[in-house]
Structures are given as C-alpha cells and as structure tokens.
Motif scaffolding. Structure first.
Motif, PDB file in Angstrom:
ATOM      1  N   GLY A  31      75.927  65.675  30.290  1.00  0.00           N
ATOM      2  CA  GLY A  31      74.870  65.631  31.292  1.00  0.00           C
ATOM      3  C   GLY A  31      74.965  66.767  32.283  1.00  0.00           C
ATOM      4  N   GLU A  32      76.196  67.130  32.679  1.00  0.00           N
ATOM      5  CA  GLU A  32      76.390  68.250  33.595  1.00  0.00           C
ATOM      6  C   GLU A  32      75.991  69.564  32.938  1.00  0.00           C
ATOM      7  N   ALA A  33      76.311  69.702  31.663  1.00  0.00           N
ATOM      8  CA  ALA A  33      75.924  70.920  30.940  1.00  0.00           C
ATOM      9  C   ALA A  33      74.407  71.056  30.886  1.00  0.00           C
ATOM     10  N   GLN A  34      73.714  69.928  30.712  1.00  0.00           N
ATOM     11  CA  GLN A  34      72.250  69.967  30.682  1.00  0.00           C
ATOM     12  C   GLN A  34      71.686  70.441  32.014  1.00  0.00           C
ATOM     13  N   LYS A  35      72.288  70.006  33.117  1.00  0.00           N
ATOM     14  CA  LYS A  35      71.814  70.438  34.436  1.00  0.00           C
ATOM     15  C   LYS A  35      72.040  71.933  34.637  1.00  0.00           C
ATOM     16  N   ILE A  36      73.170  72.442  34.161  1.00  0.00           N
ATOM     17  CA  ILE A  36      73.437  73.890  34.265  1.00  0.00           C
ATOM     18  C   ILE A  36      72.410  74.669  33.452  1.00  0.00           C
ATOM     19  N   ALA A  37      72.088  74.154  32.244  1.00  0.00           N
ATOM     20  CA  ALA A  37      71.095  74.834  31.401  1.00  0.00           C
ATOM     21  C   ALA A  37      69.727  74.827  32.067  1.00  0.00           C
ATOM     22  N   ILE A  38      69.380  73.732  32.722  1.00  0.00           N
ATOM     23  CA  ILE A  38      68.095  73.661  33.428  1.00  0.00           C
ATOM     24  C   ILE A  38      68.100  74.628  34.613  1.00  0.00           C
ATOM     25  N   ALA A  39      69.229  74.720  35.323  1.00  0.00           N
ATOM     26  CA  ALA A  39      69.335  75.672  36.434  1.00  0.00           C
ATOM     27  C   ALA A  39      69.150  77.102  35.928  1.00  0.00           C
ATOM     28  N   ARG A  40      69.668  77.383  34.750  1.00  0.00           N
ATOM     29  CA  ARG A  40      69.499  78.718  34.153  1.00  0.00           C
ATOM     30  C   ARG A  40      68.021  79.015  33.937  1.00  0.00           C
ATOM     31  N   ALA A  41      67.278  78.026  33.434  1.00  0.00           N
ATOM     32  CA  ALA A  41      65.848  78.218  33.191  1.00  0.00           C
ATOM     33  C   ALA A  41      65.100  78.421  34.513  1.00  0.00           C
ATOM     34  N   ILE A  42      65.505  77.699  35.555  1.00  0.00           N
ATOM     35  CA  ILE A  42      64.854  77.858  36.861  1.00  0.00           C
ATOM     36  C   ILE A  42      65.135  79.242  37.429  1.00  0.00           C
ATOM     37  N   TYR A  43      66.379  79.704  37.288  1.00  0.00           N
ATOM     38  CA  TYR A  43      66.783  80.989  37.856  1.00  0.00           C
ATOM     39  C   TYR A  43      65.984  82.147  37.271  1.00  0.00           C
ATOM     40  N   LYS A  44      65.637  82.059  36.008  1.00  0.00           N
ATOM     41  CA  LYS A  44      64.872  83.151  35.379  1.00  0.00           C
ATOM     42  C   LYS A  44      63.514  83.321  36.034  1.00  0.00           C
ATOM     43  N   ASN A  45      62.965  82.226  36.604  1.00  0.00           N
ATOM     44  CA  ASN A  45      61.722  82.287  37.368  1.00  0.00           C
ATOM     45  C   ASN A  45      60.561  82.855  36.550  1.00  0.00           C
ATOM     46  N   ALA A  46      60.447  82.372  35.322  1.00  0.00           N
ATOM     47  CA  ALA A  46      59.356  82.812  34.446  1.00  0.00           C
ATOM     48  C   ALA A  46      58.149  81.884  34.611  1.00  0.00           C
ATOM     49  N   PRO A  47      56.933  82.381  34.351  1.00  0.00           N
ATOM     50  CA  PRO A  47      55.736  81.546  34.536  1.00  0.00           C
ATOM     51  C   PRO A  47      55.635  80.373  33.556  1.00  0.00           C
ATOM     52  N   PHE A  48      56.283  80.477  32.392  1.00  0.00           N
ATOM     53  CA  PHE A  48      56.299  79.376  31.433  1.00  0.00           C
ATOM     54  C   PHE A  48      57.717  78.834  31.330  1.00  0.00           C
ATOM     55  N   ILE A  49      57.858  77.528  31.480  1.00  0.00           N
ATOM     56  CA  ILE A  49      59.167  76.910  31.373  1.00  0.00           C
ATOM     57  C   ILE A  49      59.088  75.762  30.377  1.00  0.00           C
ATOM     58  N   ILE A  50      60.046  75.737  29.454  1.00  0.00           N
ATOM     59  CA  ILE A  50      59.961  74.831  28.315  1.00  0.00           C
ATOM     60  C   ILE A  50      61.253  74.047  28.174  1.00  0.00           C
ATOM     61  N   LEU A  51      61.126  72.756  27.989  1.00  0.00           N
ATOM     62  CA  LEU A  51      62.265  71.896  27.670  1.00  0.00           C
ATOM     63  C   LEU A  51      62.083  71.391  26.243  1.00  0.00           C
ATOM     64  N   ASP A  52      62.927  71.878  25.344  1.00  0.00           N
ATOM     65  CA  ASP A  52      62.823  71.496  23.931  1.00  0.00           C
ATOM     66  C   ASP A  52      63.903  70.459  23.596  1.00  0.00           C
ATOM     67  N   GLU A  53      63.681  69.244  24.010  1.00  0.00           N
ATOM     68  CA  GLU A  53      64.580  68.118  23.747  1.00  0.00           C
ATOM     69  C   GLU A  53      66.037  68.399  24.128  1.00  0.00           C
ATOM     70  N   PRO A  54      66.286  69.006  25.286  1.00  0.00           N
ATOM     71  CA  PRO A  54      67.687  69.262  25.649  1.00  0.00           C
ATOM     72  C   PRO A  54      68.424  67.990  26.032  1.00  0.00           C
ATOM     73  N   THR A  55      67.682  66.899  26.248  1.00  0.00           N
ATOM     74  CA  THR A  55      68.301  65.634  26.656  1.00  0.00           C
ATOM     75  C   THR A  55      68.237  64.594  25.544  1.00  0.00           C
ATOM     76  N   ALA A  56      68.141  65.053  24.302  1.00  0.00           N
ATOM     77  CA  ALA A  56      67.980  64.124  23.187  1.00  0.00           C
ATOM     78  C   ALA A  56      69.153  63.166  23.045  1.00  0.00           C
ATOM     79  N   ALA A  57      70.322  63.566  23.554  1.00  0.00           N
ATOM     80  CA  ALA A  57      71.497  62.706  23.427  1.00  0.00           C
ATOM     81  C   ALA A  57      71.507  61.582  24.460  1.00  0.00           C
ATOM     82  N   LEU A  58      70.608  61.664  25.452  1.00  0.00           N
ATOM     83  CA  LEU A  58      70.568  60.637  26.488  1.00  0.00           C
ATOM     84  C   LEU A  58      69.665  59.481  26.076  1.00  0.00           C
TER      85      LEU A  58
END
Length: 621
Positions: free
Chosen positions: A517-544
């Motif tokens: 779960g902590e790794a997923q939050k870090i990965a989401i923070a990485r996506a936020i940091y890039k600050n791109a106009p399109f942001i996509i979550l491709d089942e990164p939480t499928a294990a939850l």
C-alpha cells in the motif's frame, strides 16, 4: 563431428563490428588490453636476448666488467618491463571486471531505445534469452570479444618478437663440414612450411572441437534455462512459504534431474572422452613435436659452429615463439569463427529497426490545458496475432473530465491505454489530439503529456525523493507535497533520512522496506509530481479489496484537480464517481455513460458486472 557455421570472412566482419561496440562502450579496456599484451608478450624476448648476450660473453671470455655491465642492463630492463607489465595488466584486469556490466548495458540501451511494440514482443524476449544463455554457457557472444582480442594480440606479438630475434638463425651459415647443406635457403623454407602445416593442423583440430560446442548450444541453453529457473529455487524468499507447505523442492529435483546436460554423462562429455578428446590431445601433441624439431634444428646449427651457444638460447626461444604465436593465431581464428556464430543473435537483436513514425510536430503546451483526445474507428492486433485486441473503438474526451474504463480481464482496457500513450500504433483507424493524428507529434514530446501508474509499477532501490521525481535533482518541497497528497506524509515522518531514505535493502543495508500500500502511494505521488495534463491509474490497486481501492480512487479524484483522470479497473465500485464510464468487452466498447445510467440498463454488460460484484462493496450502498 563435422565443422559447420560461418565463413572466416563473415566471422571477422562480425568481430570488427563487435570491437566497434566495445570501443564505444569501454575504450579504456581496449587500450589497456593492447598495451598489456604488448608488454607481456615482448618482455620475455627482451630477457632472452639479453641473457644470450651474457652467455656469449662468458663463453668467449670477455672482461668481467663487460659481463657485469650486461648483467646490470638485463636486471634493469627485466625489472622495468616487469613493473610496466604488472601495472598494465592490473589496469586491464580492473577494466575486465566490468565486462558483464558493459555487455548488459549494450543490450539494455537497445531495449530502452527500441519501439515498445518490439520491446514487448515474444521475438525480442526470445532473442534476449538466447543472448543471455549464450553468455552463461561458455561466455559466447559479445562478452567474449576482449578474450578473442587477447588471443589474437598474443599470437601476433609472439610472432613479431620471435621473427625479429630468429631471422639470424636462418641467415648465419655453418662455416664448414657435412652439415653445410643446412645453409640452403630451401631447408629454411621447409622448416617454415612444416611450422605452418603443423599450426594449421592444430587449428583444424580446435575447429572440430569448436563445432561440437556449436552443435551442443541448443541443449546447453536449455540446461542453463532450467538451472536458472530451478537451480536456486529454494533460496528465493517469495517461495519460502510455498516450499514449506507444498514441498516444492520436489519440482526442482525433478527438472534438474531430467537431463544430463552438464554432467559427466552428457553427450558433450561423452564425445570429449572419445574422438573430441583425441583431437584436443593431438592438437597439443603436435605442438610439442614441433617444439622438439625446433630444438633439434637450432642445436645442430650451434654444434656445427653457425653461432655461439648463447645465441642458441635466443634462437630456441625466438623460433618457438614464432611457432607458438602462429599456432595461437590460427587457433584464435577458429575461436573467432566459432564465436561469430553466437554473435548472430546479438546483431539480430541490435539491428531491430525503429519502425514507428517519430513525428515532427511539437505538442502544444497550452496554459489552459484544453486538450481533446479522440479515438476514431481504432482497431488493434498485437504483433503475430490474428485476433483483434480492440475493434472499432470510437470515443472523445477532454481535459478535466473523469473517465473510467471497466471490464473483465482481457477485455482490452490496458490495450486502450497503451494506444492512447502511443506505446503502440493502431492497426486500423487513428487517434487524434486536438484534431491532429498523434503520429505526427514528436514521439517523446507526446508522451510527456501523460502520467501513468500501471498495475505493475516499479519502485527503485534508490532514495525516496528520487523515486518520486525519477531524477537525482528535484524540488524537495514539491516532492514532499506530492507525497502528502498521496497520503504518505505520516509514513514519511518516520523515515530515518526523510526524502533521502533509500528504499529496500538491495543496495543499502540501511534501506527501508515499504508495504504494498505504501508503494502504491509513492507511485501515485510520482504521477502527481510529473504534473502532466492526463493522469491515468491502470489498476495499480488491484491487490487491494474493493473498498480500499474505492477510497484511494476517490481521494485521487480530488488530487487530480483540472487534469483529465482515467481510471482503469475491473471493479466497478471504484469508478462510480466518474463523469463517464466505458464498458469494454472482447475488445469493444459495448456501453458508455454514467454509473446511474448504466446500472439501470438491465440488459447491459455493466448491470451484469455490477450485480456480480455487489457483495464486495455493499457497504458503499
């Protein structure tokens, strides 16, 4: 066992190309190799030459002072050459220790640069496996190039030094007696012809042995793959529980015992105990016989008075060096040819072209972030497949919208995203950004407008801040803010070195392990940091579980702000808040609309999926 493979011309052409690759990646090693082999092979000749001068001085009765002078020169030159050789050899050995890293980097650089459609293909996976197994088994392929150059240089320098010191052997005449026929130039030619014939014969025998290795390559590769899969089966931490519950070590024993690939009972070992062993022994034996002939020839000329006994030591060492160098060169040629066969996999891999059109337009950097994406009659087949992964997809969406992509596993959800990000190009139809085919945009520029958290996202064994920024230099305040938005701030406060805390213990014994779960939050923070106009979550939480996944998605909806957020899931509860939901089934969009619209279409796929999953998220109402 007959020889097979490629011609010597082809082999040296491949060698030249491989040397060019090494020159690009590690020029220091090639320089160190050249200098170290030069001094290593020529140093003994300097010693032989000077020692012969001392012996001749003693035999002819020159003054003691001259003898001591020669001894001093010999000690000085020998010491100097030994020190230089030691330094150069240490330099070469130090560079050679990184050979595995260098060859791995060549393959990795190509893999990173090739089109994703190729990098993701079974053909490339097979090629990389072949290259790795060739290297694992006998060090064949690109990694063998420094060793081959070493063999070639050793042979060449041995011949060069030997020729320089042995010329007088054939020029100095026997002054008188019955052995004067040895002065005939034809006799010297005969000696040289015998040397060449013996060296060629030795090379041919080595070629027969190399052919056996080539023929055995497929079996050896299979053996290595089995060993790689099962040889360390019981040491892998992730298998520790299964091994203890199901006793999976039985599987390892079963597969490791299926064949005698590397045992004393293997076909190759059997051949070496027979014909091939005789070939190798014969190769060494005829070399010893030739050395005896050389000794006899030199001693006879010295006995007949052609030169002093001290010079005999020089000529024996020199002419032996010529023969050993010649023999070494011919054997090296055979090894070059044999290795050239294994280089074919490497060059096939390196020659895979980048066929995706790269485009030339710069993606418009709009301050208002008003981008519109349209899929227009898009269909796609994976390379080598006749079945459509996507069929006739039509959809249009703008920045700021919330789009959910749902469906069963294998329905085409991830393929849809890979096409959107242009990891693949459509087989049919086109994808437009603000009305322009995305293939017309610069490839790297277009990808910069997307931030994605894939299901199989990867964190790296490096500091937390660098994991988020994917860079060694970054805005620390911005990274900390992104981690806070992703819900990681509480965990960050416990990190011993904050953003400089290394993740995992792979490279740092003080590294910190993080949960899934902590790794997923870090990965989401990485996506936020890039600050791109399109942001996509491709089942990164499928294990939850579905409830936890829905909570993360709803929080991320607030984080996304004015960005376009695309959520991919086969769990419908996670995406109820989206403006539009696309329902995929067998590669097609079979429904679209809001949750409230779709859940009341009782004949639709969404309704069936919703009711099948309702038991898991009834708490959401």
């Amino acid at each position: 066992m007959s020889k097979k493979g490629i011609s010597m011309k082809t082999a040296f052409s491949r060698l030249a190309r491989a040397v060019g690759i090494w020159r690009k990646y590690d020029p220091q090693q090639l320089n160190a190799l050249l200098l170290s082999r030069l001094f290593t092979k020529l140093t003994p000749y300097a010693t032989v030459f000077l020692s012969a001068r001392i012996i001749n001085a003693l035999v002819t009765g020159v003054e003691a002072r001259e003898v001591w002078r020669l001894i001093g020169i010999t000690l000085g030159v020998t010491t100097l050459f030994a020190v230089i050789s030691a330094i150069l050899n240490r330099w070469y050995e130090a560079r050679k220790d990184g050979n595995w890293i260098t060859t791995s980097k060549v393959i990795a650089d190509k893999h990173a640069a090739m089109d994703f459609v190729d990098a993701d293909s079974q053909h490339v996976a097979d090629l990389t496996a072949q290259i790795q197994q060739n290297d694992n088994w006998g060090g064949r392929g690109l990694s063998r190039i420094p060793r081959l150059l070493e063999e070639l240089l050793d042979g060449a320098f041995s011949m060069l030094g030997g020729i320089v010191l042995s010329v007088e052997l054939f020029i100095l005449p026997i002054p008188s007696g019955s052995l004067r026929f040895l002065n005939n130039p034809l006799f010297a030619i005969c000696i040289l012809a015998v040397m060449l014939t013996v060296a060629l014969a030795s090379g041919q025998l080595v070629g027969v042995a190399n052919a056996a290795w080539e023929n055995y390559a497929s079996d050896a590769r299979l053996g290595n793959r089995m060993f790689g899969a099962y040889g360390f089966f019981a040491t892998r931490l992730k298998r520790a529980v299964d091994i203890r519950i199901y006793r999976q070590e039985r599987i390892s024993k079963f597969y490791m015992g299926k064949g005698d690939v590397f045992t004393e009972n293997s076909p190759l070992a059997t051949e070496y105990r027979g014909k091939l062993g005789l070939c190798v022994a014969a190769s060494k034996g005829i070399g010893a016989v030739m050395s005896g002939i050389i000794y006899l020839f030199v001693c006879v000329k010295a006995w007949a008075g052609a030169f002093p006994i001290g010079s005999a030591t020089q000529y024996i060492g020199a002419i032996t060096g010529v023969f050993m160098g010649l023999n070494g060169l011919i054997v090296a040629f055979e090894n070059v040819r044999a290795n050239g066969v294994f280089l074919s996999n490497t060059f096939e891999y390196l020659d895979i072209p980048n066929s995706m059109y790269q485009g030339s337009l710069t993606t418009e950097k709009r301050s208002d972030r008003q981008y519109e994406v349209e899929f227009r009659n898009v269909s796609f087949k994976y390379p080598g497949s006749e079945a459509y992964a996507l069929k006739n997809v039509n959809i249009k969406f703008k920045v700021g919208s919330r789009l959910a992509v749902v469906g069963m596993n294998g329905s085409g959800k991830t393929t849809f995203i890979k096409l959107l990000c242009r990891l693949y190009d459509p087989t049919e139809g086109e994808i437009l950004l603000n009305g322009i085919d995305i293939r017309k945009y610069r490839y790297d520029d277009y990808r910069d407008i997307f931030s994605i958290v894939f299901q199989d996202f990867q964190l790296f064994a490096m500091p937390l801040g660098e994991n988020v920024a994917v860079s060694a230099s970054y805005d620390r305040e911005d990274v900390a803010d992104c981690l806070e938005k992703a819900g990681f701030s509480e965990r960050l406060s416990t990190m011993p070195k904050g953003l400089d805390t290394v993740l995992y213990k792979t490279l740092d014994k003080d590294g910190v392990e993080v949960s899934g779960g902590e790794a997923q939050k870090i990965a989401i923070a990485r996506a936020i940091y890039k600050n791109a106009p399109f942001i996509i979550l491709d089942e990164p939480t499928a294990a939850l579980d579905p409830v936890a996944e829905a909570e993360i998605y709803e929080k991320f909806n607030d984080i996304a702000g004015d960005k376009t957020a695309i959520y991919i899931s086969h769990r419908l509860s996670s995406c109820r808040f989206c403006d539009e939901i696309l329902v995929f089934d067998h590669g097609q969009i079979v429904q679209s609309g809001s949750h409230e619209e779709l859940v009341h279409q009782e004949a639709g796929k969404y309704y069936a999926l919703w009711n099948a999953q309702a038991q898991y998220y009834a708490v959401n109402g």
